[in-house]
Scaffold this active site. Structure first.
Site, mmCIF file in Angstrom:
data_model
loop_
_atom_site.group_PDB
_atom_site.id
_atom_site.type_symbol
_atom_site.label_atom_id
_atom_site.label_comp_id
_atom_site.label_asym_id
_atom_site.label_seq_id
_atom_site.Cartn_x
_atom_site.Cartn_y
_atom_site.Cartn_z
ATOM 1 N N ARG A 1 -57.174 -34.577 85.337
ATOM 2 C CA ARG A 1 -57.980 -35.800 85.320
ATOM 3 C C ARG A 1 -58.598 -36.044 83.958
ATOM 4 O O ARG A 1 -58.594 -37.139 83.439
ATOM 5 C CB ARG A 1 -59.103 -35.707 86.363
ATOM 6 N N SER B 1 -62.400 -34.397 95.696
ATOM 7 C CA SER B 1 -62.728 -34.186 97.119
ATOM 8 C C SER B 1 -64.220 -33.928 97.282
ATOM 9 O O SER B 1 -64.841 -34.361 98.250
ATOM 10 C CB SER B 1 -61.949 -32.985 97.664
#
Ligand code: PNS
Length: 162
Positions: A90, A128
């Site tokens: 990311r 998450s």
């Protein structure tokens, strides 16, 4: 390079993971998405629940199989006769840990390579952990996870869907 493994906690699967799954499934003949059964962490969802959610989310991608594993990823890759591990990157903050993991895995099994896919920009912020935190405080998570996953998260926190 015909098959690959995409390992992770997937607690739960997000649109960021799904983006990586779709792109890896295009690049490899077969992709195994595998949930780590980590006895140390206390996940929100059991391994079975995480596997079932991934199966639902990936049901329309024919060359994707969902599995789970315990122990070392390198041993699992050897057992699956797979030379490629997929990981999503990311941001630069992911890089140090991912590089260390990739190099350790290569030391453990010398024919295993890690292929990094950069997360699509629209999911670069997503994890998450933050999804669970937003849901825990009653926030709207429908833009972060597929509908079937959002439903399961809200059920865990015993909240009504927005
Ligand atoms: O989704 P995650 O939590 O970032 O995934 C991390 C994962 C499951 C890929 C990593 O923790 C892992 O491979 N664990 C298995 C144990 C292992 O092999 N550790 C040594 C690698 S340095």
């Amino acid at each position: 390079m015909s098959s690959a493994i995409y390992p992770g906690s997937f607690d739960p699967v997000t649109y960021g993971h799904f983006d990586i799954i779709q792109r890896a499934a295009k690049a490899f003949e077969h992709l195994t998405v595998s949930v780590l059964n980590n006895k140390v962490k206390s996940p929100l969802f059991s391994v079975e629940e995480r596997v079932r959610m991934l199966e639902e989310v990936c049901k329309d991608i024919p060359n994707v199989t969902i599995d789970s594993f315990s122990g070392l990823l390198a041993d699992y890759a050897r057992k699956k006769h797979t030379d490629v591990i997929i990981r999503g990157l990311r941001a630069i903050t992911d890089f140090e840990y991912e590089l260390q993991m990739a190099q350790t895995n290569r030391k453990l099994v010398d024919h295993v390579d890690t292929v990094f896919l950069t997360t699509s920009l629209e999911y670069a912020y997503l994890s998450s952990t933050t999804v669970k935190e937003v849901a825990a405080f009653g926030g709207d998570i429908t833009q972060f996870v597929p509908p079937c996953v959002a439903k399961k998260i809200y059920a865990k926190f015993q909240q009504r869907e927005p």
